[in-house]
Design a protein around this motif. Sequence first.
Motif, PDB file in Angstrom:
ATOM      1  N   THR A 221     -52.752 -12.651 -53.769  1.00 32.21           N
ATOM      2  CA  THR A 221     -53.669 -13.540 -54.080  1.00 32.21           C
ATOM      3  C   THR A 221     -54.792 -12.922 -56.156  1.00 32.21           C
ATOM      4  OG1 THR A 221     -55.214 -12.874 -53.065  1.00 32.21           O
ATOM      5  CG2 THR A 221     -54.154 -14.464 -52.017  1.00 32.21           C
ATOM      6  N   LYS A 222     -55.077 -13.592 -55.892  1.00 30.16           N
ATOM      7  CA  LYS A 222     -55.922 -13.088 -56.884  1.00 30.16           C
ATOM      8  C   LYS A 222     -57.102 -12.088 -56.659  1.00 30.16           C
ATOM      9  CE  LYS A 222     -60.070 -14.498 -59.862  1.00 30.16           C
ATOM     10  NZ  LYS A 222     -60.358 -15.741 -60.451  1.00 30.16           N
ATOM     11  N   THR A 223     -57.151 -11.741 -55.199  1.00 25.71           N
ATOM     12  CA  THR A 223     -58.252 -10.836 -54.997  1.00 25.71           C
ATOM     13  C   THR A 223     -57.324  -9.683 -54.436  1.00 25.71           C
ATOM     14  OG1 THR A 223     -58.747 -11.861 -53.318  1.00 25.71           O
ATOM     15  CG2 THR A 223     -60.339 -12.327 -55.196  1.00 25.71           C
ATOM     16  N   ASN A 224     -56.386  -9.526 -53.706  1.00 24.73           N
ATOM     17  CA  ASN A 224     -56.004  -8.691 -53.071  1.00 24.73           C
ATOM     18  C   ASN A 224     -54.790  -8.185 -53.710  1.00 24.73           C
ATOM     19  OD1 ASN A 224     -53.038 -10.103 -52.952  1.00 24.73           O
ATOM     20  ND2 ASN A 224     -53.571  -9.915 -50.487  1.00 24.73           N
ATOM     21  N   THR A 225     -54.272  -8.442 -55.117  1.00 29.91           N
ATOM     22  CA  THR A 225     -53.365  -7.319 -55.679  1.00 29.91           C
ATOM     23  C   THR A 225     -53.828  -6.709 -56.511  1.00 29.91           C
ATOM     24  OG1 THR A 225     -52.057  -9.486 -54.886  1.00 29.91           O
ATOM     25  CG2 THR A 225     -50.852  -7.952 -57.365  1.00 29.91           C
ATOM     26  N   LYS A 226     -53.114  -6.079 -57.108  1.00 26.91           N
ATOM     27  CA  LYS A 226     -53.765  -4.625 -58.687  1.00 26.91           C
ATOM     28  C   LYS A 226     -52.740  -4.168 -58.928  1.00 26.91           C
ATOM     29  CE  LYS A 226     -57.818  -4.235 -57.628  1.00 26.91           C
ATOM     30  NZ  LYS A 226     -59.419  -2.052 -57.879  1.00 26.91           N
ATOM     31  N   ILE A 227     -52.278  -3.977 -59.945  1.00 23.90           N
ATOM     32  CA  ILE A 227     -50.791  -3.416 -60.569  1.00 23.90           C
ATOM     33  C   ILE A 227     -51.947  -1.760 -61.442  1.00 23.90           C
ATOM     34  CG2 ILE A 227     -50.594  -5.726 -61.926  1.00 23.90           C
ATOM     35  CD1 ILE A 227     -51.750  -4.610 -64.592  1.00 23.90           C
ATOM     36  N   ASN A 228     -50.316  -1.406 -61.300  1.00 24.74           N
ATOM     37  CA  ASN A 228     -50.418   0.414 -61.888  1.00 24.74           C
ATOM     38  C   ASN A 228     -49.489   0.370 -62.553  1.00 24.74           C
ATOM     39  OD1 ASN A 228     -49.944   2.603 -61.616  1.00 24.74           O
ATOM     40  ND2 ASN A 228     -51.100   3.426 -59.655  1.00 24.74           N
TER      41      ASN A 228
END
Length: 352
Positions: A221-228
């Motif tokens: 979702t928009k709020t639970n995902t990040k990139i590295n």
Amino acid sequence: MLYYLVLYVRLALYKTHKKDISQTHPVTVIICARDEAANLAKNLPGSLLQQYRTTHEIIVVNDNSFDDSKYVLEELQRQFRQLNIVELKQEAKLIPGKKFPLSIGIKAAKYEIVLLTDADCVPASELWIDKMQQTFDDDTEIVLGYGAFHKTKGLLNKLVRWETFHTALQYFSYALAGIPYMGVGRNLSYKKTIFFRHKGFSAHNHIPSGDDDLFINMAATKTNTKINIDKDAFTLSAPVKTWSQWKKQKQRHYSTGKYYKPKHKFLLGAYSFSQFVFYPLLAASLIFYCWQLALIVFGVRFLIQAIVLYPAMKKLNEQDLYPAFLFFDIWMFFYYLIFAASIVKKPKQSWK
């Protein structure tokens, strides 16, 4: 041009925000392998020799291997206490592909954060685990990493790396725009909580592939995902050596796209269609319409691509591809022709 200006520019301009307080979490690395003795002997030490001061474990799920994988793993286990081996001796006949062994590995994991990679991958640095887990916070449940390929000589290697970069440009940019749709199993991390909340891979167990992109498409979702995109957090794989191997690999991947959420299918499809028709329409415009106007449109598009692609490539350490990006862009017309059938073709049932 809108895709570059609205979406892909997000990766080009992306800057990693350093945390004021650095926290470390226990991590379970999971690798599924079938008949991968040579790759395990070559690549697994890269995961076992990580510099990570917090508790962690490496789980290798040996899925019905007939080669010497068992003996390679047992020898490595004598040297590294953090290595745990899960031996599977029965096929899950109704669950084709990698999903069953991966599910077993996740269930066996001691820790909440699981970090996934493949037997043919090696971490780009000894800080891979540390860098990937640093991205997590209380709200983050999924971290998308970059699974790169080793740079070798030859046109095929460059085409493989261009396609890998191009795919990453898309899924990283979509995630930054708040509409994440996929990740790659070569370098992907999420919490066990979200895996069990979505009942694992049960929604698409009948599909051989998709253990990475279909699960992320469902759970992100928009709020639970990040990139590295820290270069120390990359993984590296040996690229395929023949055109037929690459074709089989990509056919397996594209067979899952039709199961994406409608909004993702629309956005990805519209971009692919615009890319596919651009050069035929450019040629038609040059011949049958106004060649001056056609060249202006081409020039503006080229300039936008040039401005966006270089910083994005530099972030993913693929800047050596930049001088030939126009060639690769034209190549995508033929790429779509080659792999169009994969959308409707039934995928192979085995993951190896």
